[in-house]
Design an enzyme around this catalytic site. Sequence first.
Site, short mmCIF file in Angstrom:
data_model
loop_
_atom_site.label_atom_id
_atom_site.label_comp_id
_atom_site.label_asym_id
_atom_site.label_seq_id
_atom_site.Cartn_x
_atom_site.Cartn_y
_atom_site.Cartn_z
N GLN A 83 0.87 -1.18 0.00
CA GLN A 83 0.00 0.00 0.00
C GLN A 83 0.90 1.23 0.00
OE1 GLN A 83 -3.76 -0.74 0.23
NE2 GLN A 83 -2.57 -2.44 -0.63
N ALA A 95 -11.61 2.41 4.88
CA ALA A 95 -10.68 1.58 4.12
C ALA A 95 -9.91 2.39 3.07
CB ALA A 95 -11.44 0.43 3.47
N HIS A 96 -9.02 1.68 2.37
CA HIS A 96 -8.13 2.35 1.41
C HIS A 96 -8.89 2.95 0.23
CE1 HIS A 96 -7.36 -1.89 -0.55
NE2 HIS A 96 -8.64 -1.55 -0.55
N ASN A 97 -8.41 4.10 -0.20
CA ASN A 97 -8.92 4.83 -1.37
C ASN A 97 -10.34 5.35 -1.22
OD1 ASN A 97 -6.84 2.64 -2.65
ND2 ASN A 97 -6.77 4.59 -3.77
#
Length: 350
Positions: free
Chosen positions: A197, A238-240
């Site tokens: 990541q 969470a991511h993005n």
Amino acid sequence: MILSEIASLVGGHLTGPESAFDKQILGVRSMLEAGPQDLTFLANPKYRGELSKIQAGAILLSEPSPGLSIPQIVVPDPYLALARVMQVFYPLPSPRQGVHPQAHISGNVFIEDPVEVGPAAVILEGSRIGAGTVIGPGVFIGARVVIGKGCYLHPGVVVREDCRIGNRVIIQPNAVIGSDGFGYAADPQGHRHKIPQIGRVTIGDDVEIGANTTIDRATFGETVIGAGTKIDNLVQIAHNVRIGEDCVIVAQAGISGSSRLGHRVILAGQAGVVGHIEIGSDSMIGAQSGVARSLPEKSRVSGSPAISHKLWLRIQTILGDLPGILGRLRSLERKGGTPGDSAEGRDDHE
């Protein structure tokens, strides 16, 4: 602070004897706790019956109360007025002692005075800390982090490498900003292989993040929290994910990867949002709702899977009747007539 100054601060109309306009107020308390030198407030009409019991020096309220002997400050929104007054009486602590000798500051770190860095805090190379920021005890700030002016990071906060934090951001204890996103690729044998990541988290101005909340860094690019957004305790982002401005994310809510929230979205407690969808601005998601599809602006949904809030309310009103309804339908199927008062048609819980 005197009453007339408080009334001016909140844009309220002060009523009562003129001699009370210069009354000194030393603090703000609830209606039943306030004493003669305290200001109190009435924001919820259900507590109007408690007015006769109060001993406060003055009160904020939306409508005058003729039978009340204490000075009154009448404002359109007492709760908003309360927030403004309390920010004056109880401001965030200002930086005091500079860098504590037990803090660890790596090389090439820029700290703009005044800044307070508490004991056991760690700031790694290439980071920048703006003036007026307080870094509490045990805070970890990774390499190349940028933190703006007037921020307050409470003890135990972790901000990992390359993240960006705006001005006047408050982060409550043990929140983690920039932890790895949950990204893995499976091979034909079902083994999971970690996807590094390499993105970051960017947080706008005037954001508050609750205790033990986690905001994952993007796989590529940025996870974004818009200016003015308030995030409660124990939230997972969470991511993005991209969250717009002035949103409210309540405790234990979860937002899956790459979803987008518009501006002023409210996500109530324990609500969940699946990945890769969009929720339009000014939408409200009810508590424990599960949102599995994109929603247009100004949506109002509840339930899991989430449906129109109005339809959800109608369904809730008939849930208790379902056993009886089922019994009557079965009776109809067997007898071919109208539902009778058979044992099967009665609710055993009544």
